[in-house]
Design an enzyme around this catalytic site. Structure first.
Site, PDB file in Angstrom:
ATOM      1  N   ASP A  42       0.697  -1.474   0.095  1.00  0.00           N
ATOM      2  CA  ASP A  42      -0.168   0.339   0.158  1.00  0.00           C
ATOM      3  C   ASP A  42       0.835   1.218  -0.544  1.00  0.00           C
ATOM      4  O   ASP A  42       0.669   2.606   0.183  1.00  0.00           O
ATOM      5  CB  ASP A  42      -0.859  -0.141   0.864  1.00  0.00           C
ATOM      6  CG  ASP A  42      -0.101   0.027   2.363  1.00  0.00           C
ATOM      7  OD1 ASP A  42       0.979   0.010   2.513  1.00  0.00           O
ATOM      8  OD2 ASP A  42      -1.365   0.167   3.216  1.00  0.00           O
ATOM      9  N   SER A  43       2.474   0.867  -0.148  1.00  0.00           N
ATOM     10  CA  SER A  43       2.852   2.493  -0.009  1.00  0.00           C
ATOM     11  C   SER A  43       2.944   2.648  -1.377  1.00  0.00           C
ATOM     12  O   SER A  43       2.881   4.158  -1.392  1.00  0.00           O
ATOM     13  CB  SER A  43       4.435   1.438   0.226  1.00  0.00           C
ATOM     14  OG  SER A  43       5.098   1.012  -1.099  1.00  0.00           O
ATOM     15  N   ASP A  86      -1.066  -6.032  -0.480  1.00  0.00           N
ATOM     16  CA  ASP A  86      -1.034  -5.787   1.350  1.00  0.00           C
ATOM     17  C   ASP A  86      -2.659  -5.323   0.967  1.00  0.00           C
ATOM     18  O   ASP A  86      -3.716  -4.664   0.316  1.00  0.00           O
ATOM     19  CB  ASP A  86      -0.954  -4.019   0.876  1.00  0.00           C
ATOM     20  CG  ASP A  86       0.931  -3.890   2.302  1.00  0.00           C
ATOM     21  OD1 ASP A  86      -0.239  -4.690   2.743  1.00  0.00           O
ATOM     22  OD2 ASP A  86       1.320  -3.319   1.563  1.00  0.00           O
ATOM     23  N   LYS A 116      -1.037  -9.243   3.061  1.00  0.00           N
ATOM     24  CA  LYS A 116      -0.041  -8.832   4.063  1.00  0.00           C
ATOM     25  C   LYS A 116      -1.239  -7.860   5.085  1.00  0.00           C
ATOM     26  O   LYS A 116      -2.086  -7.268   4.529  1.00  0.00           O
ATOM     27  CB  LYS A 116       1.250  -7.902   3.724  1.00  0.00           C
ATOM     28  CG  LYS A 116       1.381  -7.984   4.689  1.00  0.00           C
ATOM     29  CD  LYS A 116       3.713  -6.644   4.660  1.00  0.00           C
ATOM     30  CE  LYS A 116       3.309  -5.373   3.932  1.00  0.00           C
ATOM     31  NZ  LYS A 116       3.049  -5.046   3.967  1.00  0.00           N
ATOM     32  N   GLU A 118      -1.120  -5.726   8.079  1.00  0.00           N
ATOM     33  CA  GLU A 118      -0.537  -5.285   9.345  1.00  0.00           C
ATOM     34  C   GLU A 118      -0.847  -5.157  11.134  1.00  0.00           C
ATOM     35  O   GLU A 118      -2.450  -4.788  11.332  1.00  0.00           O
ATOM     36  CB  GLU A 118      -0.100  -3.646   9.154  1.00  0.00           C
ATOM     37  CG  GLU A 118      -0.076  -2.755   8.297  1.00  0.00           C
ATOM     38  CD  GLU A 118       0.460  -1.048   7.799  1.00  0.00           C
ATOM     39  OE1 GLU A 118      -0.479  -0.743   9.158  1.00  0.00           O
ATOM     40  OE2 GLU A 118       0.971  -1.027   6.866  1.00  0.00           O
ATOM     41  N   GLU A 185       9.778  -4.035  10.500  1.00  0.00           N
ATOM     42  CA  GLU A 185      10.254  -2.835   9.832  1.00  0.00           C
ATOM     43  C   GLU A 185      10.207  -1.675  11.104  1.00  0.00           C
ATOM     44  O   GLU A 185       9.588  -1.485  12.379  1.00  0.00           O
ATOM     45  CB  GLU A 185       8.896  -2.377   9.082  1.00  0.00           C
ATOM     46  CG  GLU A 185       8.990  -0.762   8.344  1.00  0.00           C
ATOM     47  CD  GLU A 185       8.239  -0.415   7.995  1.00  0.00           C
ATOM     48  OE1 GLU A 185       7.521  -1.337   7.201  1.00  0.00           O
ATOM     49  OE2 GLU A 185       8.577   0.859   6.918  1.00  0.00           O
TER      50      GLU A 185
HETATM   51  O1  KIV Z   1       4.018  -1.044   1.405  1.00  0.00           O
HETATM   52  C1  KIV Z   1       4.709  -1.370   1.122  1.00  0.00           C
HETATM   53  O2  KIV Z   1       5.273  -1.016   0.370  1.00  0.00           O
HETATM   54  C2  KIV Z   1       4.956  -2.129   2.303  1.00  0.00           C
HETATM   55  C3  KIV Z   1       6.897  -2.169   2.285  1.00  0.00           C
HETATM   56  C4  KIV Z   1       7.638  -1.664   2.910  1.00  0.00           C
HETATM   57  C5  KIV Z   1       7.062  -4.049   3.733  1.00  0.00           C
HETATM   58  O3  KIV Z   1       5.220  -2.556   3.285  1.00  0.00           O
END
Ligand code: KIV
Length: 268
Positions: A42-43, A86, A116, A118, A185
């Site tokens: 989600d970055s 994510d 993924k 969090e 992280e």
């Molecule tokens: O969203 C993302 O790119 C991430 C990485 C920093 C692990 O969660």
């Protein structure tokens, strides 16, 4: 590649590499580079969509970009990297049913094979357990969790013993309920290395030192494409400047051709 292959890699001490991708061009580059896993993180909210945080990205946008990533791969399906996507903010915090629907939508409409998530608060644990029971593999994410930026900021996490013990317990819990790996992280190296030694599932670090089972990086940070990289992820090349220089050269060349007497003559 299957999520369970990552556990096998840990058993044989083969370091795991994970890179993010956000569209078909970045996916084809990351695939060609040989990454084991492509994370549609989600970055992308910040790297691609220009937001200040990861919070605004929607499930629909995550799906749209995941589909583009899958279209970018060139290798036969069996040789492609594992794709993990994510689950964005608010797609799993409002209850198990909503989370199953969100994760299911991603897996059903793309070839992503895992999600993924969090955190590991009790509500999140319930959600992850349910997803795993429904056949959806889950990668955990502890330490700096950008979706909680308004609570914890972007600073290094687990600086004191109490919060280190909390993360340690949470990681054990994530392994117990069946996560196939955990991203850790921006935490002290020592904590990441203890987790690496204690857990059977792979610990994937970013800003957590070298003593992990693998590393994950935001590809745009590594390539120096983002205006500012996090302190724990220095760029390998000055990609942004290289692109600017190359394109400036092209623009200058075009202008100078337009000004040349030959072009003027042929235009007359
Ligand atoms: O969203 C993302 O790119 C991430 C990485 C920093 C692990 O969660």
């Amino acid at each position: 590649m299957l999520p369970s292959d990552l556990i096998r890699f840990k058993e044989t001490r083969r370091p795991i590499t994970i890179l993010t991708a956000w569209d078909s061009v970045s996916a084809s580059i990351v695939e060609e580079a040989g990454a084991d896993v492509v994370l549609v993180g989600d970055s992308l909210a910040m790297v691609v969509l220009g937001h200040e945080t990861t919070l605004p990205v929607t499930l629909e946008q995550m799906l749209h970009h995941t589909q583009a990533v899958l279209r970018g791969f060139r290798k036969p399906l069996k040789k492609q990297p594992l794709v993990v996507c994510d689950l964005p903010f608010l797609s799993y915090q409002c209850g198990e049913d909503k989370a199953v629907e969100a994760a299911g939508t991603l897996l059903k409409n793309s070839y992503a094979a895992a999600v993924k998530i969090e955190g590991a608060e009790p509500e999140v644990i319930d959600v992850i357990e349910r997803l795993i029971r429904m056949g959806i593999p889950v990668m955990g994410h502890l330490g700096l969790t950008p979706q909680s930026v308004h609570r914890f900021g972007y600073r290094r996490q687990a600086e004191d013993k109490i919060s280190q013990e909390k993360i340690f317990r949470q990681a054990i819990e994530l392994e117990r309920i069946g996560c196939f790996s955990i991203v850790i992280e921006h935490v002290p190296e020592d904590l990441a290395s203890k987790l690496q030694a204690h857990l059977k599932i792979p610990i994937i670090g970013i800003g957590a030192g070298e003593k992990c089972d693998g590393q994950v990086r935001v590809t745009a940070d590594l390539l120096g494409l983002t205006p500012k990289q996090p302190p724990f992820s220095p760029p390998l090349i000055s990609g942004r400047q290289m692109c600017i220089d190359a394109l400036k050269g092209w623009v200058t060349q075009q202008r100078s051709q337009g000004e040349s007497p030959t072009t003027k003559t042929s235009e007359q």
